[in-house]
Motif scaffolding. Structure first.
Motif, short mmCIF file in Angstrom:
data_model
loop_
_atom_site.label_atom_id
_atom_site.label_comp_id
_atom_site.label_asym_id
_atom_site.label_seq_id
_atom_site.Cartn_x
_atom_site.Cartn_y
_atom_site.Cartn_z
N PHE A 171 0.81 -0.94 -0.31
CA PHE A 171 0.04 -0.41 -0.63
C PHE A 171 0.43 1.62 0.42
CE2 PHE A 171 -2.99 2.93 2.37
CZ PHE A 171 -3.93 2.92 1.44
N ARG A 172 2.36 1.05 0.27
CA ARG A 172 2.63 2.43 1.03
C ARG A 172 3.57 2.63 -0.47
NH1 ARG A 172 5.59 4.74 5.26
NH2 ARG A 172 7.28 6.54 4.79
N VAL A 173 4.34 1.55 -0.87
CA VAL A 173 4.86 1.70 -1.99
C VAL A 173 3.88 2.98 -3.16
CG1 VAL A 173 5.53 0.48 -4.37
CG2 VAL A 173 6.88 0.33 -2.11
N THR A 174 2.44 2.32 -3.30
CA THR A 174 1.31 1.95 -4.22
C THR A 174 1.41 3.81 -4.57
OG1 THR A 174 0.64 0.49 -4.62
CG2 THR A 174 -0.84 2.12 -5.35
N LEU A 175 1.24 4.30 -2.83
CA LEU A 175 0.38 5.77 -2.78
C LEU A 175 2.27 6.14 -3.33
CD1 LEU A 175 -2.00 4.40 -1.78
CD2 LEU A 175 -1.85 6.19 0.79
N ASP A 176 3.58 5.93 -3.08
CA ASP A 176 4.38 6.88 -3.12
C ASP A 176 4.12 6.94 -4.89
OD1 ASP A 176 5.38 6.82 -0.58
OD2 ASP A 176 6.37 5.59 -0.53
N LEU A 177 4.66 6.01 -5.44
CA LEU A 177 4.75 6.10 -6.84
C LEU A 177 3.30 7.17 -7.29
CD1 LEU A 177 4.81 2.45 -7.80
CD2 LEU A 177 6.39 3.84 -7.59
N LEU A 178 2.40 7.29 -6.86
CA LEU A 178 1.11 7.84 -7.20
C LEU A 178 1.83 8.94 -6.82
CD1 LEU A 178 -1.89 6.70 -5.78
CD2 LEU A 178 -1.77 7.95 -8.32
N GLU A 179 2.09 10.01 -5.10
CA GLU A 179 2.63 10.72 -4.97
C GLU A 179 4.08 11.78 -5.95
OE1 GLU A 179 4.71 12.80 -0.68
OE2 GLU A 179 3.28 11.32 -0.44
N MET A 180 4.72 10.42 -6.49
CA MET A 180 5.44 11.29 -7.09
C MET A 180 5.25 11.34 -8.81
SD MET A 180 7.28 9.26 -10.05
CE MET A 180 7.73 7.79 -10.43
N VAL A 181 4.28 11.06 -9.26
CA VAL A 181 3.69 11.30 -10.51
C VAL A 181 2.70 12.76 -10.36
CG1 VAL A 181 1.57 10.72 -11.76
CG2 VAL A 181 2.94 8.69 -11.28
N PHE A 182 2.16 12.85 -9.01
CA PHE A 182 1.82 14.15 -8.67
C PHE A 182 2.54 14.82 -8.38
CE2 PHE A 182 -2.89 11.79 -6.55
CZ PHE A 182 -3.67 13.03 -8.07
N ALA A 183 4.17 14.98 -8.66
CA ALA A 183 5.20 15.91 -8.26
C ALA A 183 5.52 15.78 -9.99
CB ALA A 183 6.67 15.11 -7.64
N LYS A 184 5.49 15.46 -10.04
CA LYS A 184 5.79 14.92 -12.08
C LYS A 184 4.33 16.08 -12.50
CE LYS A 184 9.01 11.88 -12.12
NZ LYS A 184 9.35 10.76 -12.76
N GLY A 185 3.48 16.40 -11.74
CA GLY A 185 2.06 16.66 -13.04
C GLY A 185 2.16 18.06 -12.75
N ASP A 186 1.70 18.39 -13.45
CA ASP A 186 0.93 20.15 -12.84
C ASP A 186 -0.39 20.41 -13.81
OD1 ASP A 186 0.83 23.40 -13.78
OD2 ASP A 186 3.28 23.13 -13.95
#
Length: 354
Positions: free
Chosen positions: A206-221
């Motif tokens: 669960f943590r890895v899934t959410l961390d990957l999502l967070e990384m995508v949001f960091a790259k998104g705009d």
């Protein structure tokens, strides 16, 4: 997939078969991408057993195995994670965690399909707001962009579907549905937020899934996506784009709430710094790409001439001599070349391309 792996292991154990899982690793989060070490450590207990088989997407081969030292480092990561998973297996999820995940999966799937397959405006919006149509015409992918040339969204291959959204920095296939699932669970019982936080802190998957999502949001705009919308999307579809961007922001806030973070990548300052350094370059390429798409789709659209960037190029014929344009292009001179260069540049800056 998590549950399917568990079931396969049960069947293999019952019949005395040693099972080796065969994982597909993509460059983007939507296709199994992300840090290799964490991905292996987040697999269900008993599914690795000291051996692992992997197929790697083309762009990742270059990135992870393209040079000798990179190749050895990547193989070291695979080996270390495989050994660690066997010697110190991750915990098995509690029954209440499984129940929450099952419920969230149903809600997320319903939300995703309601927009991608059942929203009548979606296909037209997707084709307008991203470079998907132009990508399909240009010979820059390893496969044709569609399985059936006349088909809709369902006929698109995975790479152009995700590539197109990555180019506009919106990453829709990665996060769509997640916000609705979290919102549903929290509205059902406000105390569920504590269970979600417990899952994040104690369950590696669960943590890895959410961390990957967070990384995508960091790259998104979403601001960049709005620029594409303003230039390329019809007036009657503008409100749909705004609705999706609102959904994006809401999902991001819910994710941070579950992770207990005030801002994206709070726990990874090194990646945050690297993304900050790339930001201005990628944004410039995004704006250039959006205007190039506008000129391709609307030949009457004119960009006001800019003063030369350098005194060396005061003679307008000079730059043309230095650039060998693609003469076979169906677009006006230089537009296809510009589009390909922006696509490659944005892909390099994003790292998780398609």
């Amino acid at each position: 997939m998590y549950k399917a792996q568990e079931e396969l292991i049960k069947v293999a154990k019952h019949y005395g078969v040693k099972l080796t899982m065969f994982h597909g690793r993509g460059g983007t989060v939507g296709r199994g991408g992300g840090p290799t070490h964490l991905a292996i450590l987040s697999q269900p207990p008993d599914t690795i057993h000291g051996s692992l088989r992997v197929t790697v997407q083309g762009e990742v081969i270059e990135h992870s195995f393209g040079e000798e030292h990179l190749c050895f480092r990547t193989l070291q990561r695979y080996t270390a994670a495989t050994l660690e998973h066997g010697m110190h297996p991750p915990i098995s999820p509690k029954p209440e965690w499984r129940a929450l995940m099952d419920e969230m999966a149903v809600v997320a799937t319903k939300e995703y399909r309601s927009i991608v397959f059942q929203e009548p405006r979606f296909v037209e919006y997707f084709r307008s707001a991203t470079p998907e149509t132009e990508y399909g015409r240009m010979n820059i992918g390893s496969h044709p962009s569609k399985r059936k040339p006349s088909g809709g969204i369902e006929s698109l291959r995975a790479i152009p579907w995700i590539f197109a959204w990555t180019q506009t920095r919106f990453h829709l296939p990665v996060w769509l549905g997640f916000g609705a699932a979290i919102k549903h669970i929290m509205q059902k019982d406000i105390r569920n937020i504590h269970i979600l936080k417990e899952m994040y802190n104690e369950w590696p998957f669960f943590r890895v899934t959410l961390d990957l999502l967070e990384m995508v949001f960091a790259k998104g705009d979403p601001g960049i996506a709005a620029v594409y919308d303003k230039l390329l999307v019809a007036d009657d579809l503008q409100s749909f784009g705004e609705q999706l961007r609102k959904n994006y922001e809401e999902t991001k806030e819910l994710l941070l709430q579950v992770a207990g973070h005030k801002d994206v990548l709070e726990g990874d300052p090194y990646l945050k710094q690297r993304l900050r350094l790339r930001e201005s370059y990628i944004t410039t390429l995004n704006v250039c790409q959006a205007y190039t798409l506008k000129r391709i789709r609307d030949p009457s659209f004119q960009v006001s001439p800019q003063p030369p960037l350098s005194k060396e190029f005061t003679d307008e014929s000079q730059p043309a001599e230095l650039v060998q344009l693609n003469e076979q292009s169906e677009y006006a001179p230089g537009l296809e070349d510009t589009l390909i260069l922006t696509m490659k540049g944005i892909a390099a800056g994003m790292q998780n391309t398609g």
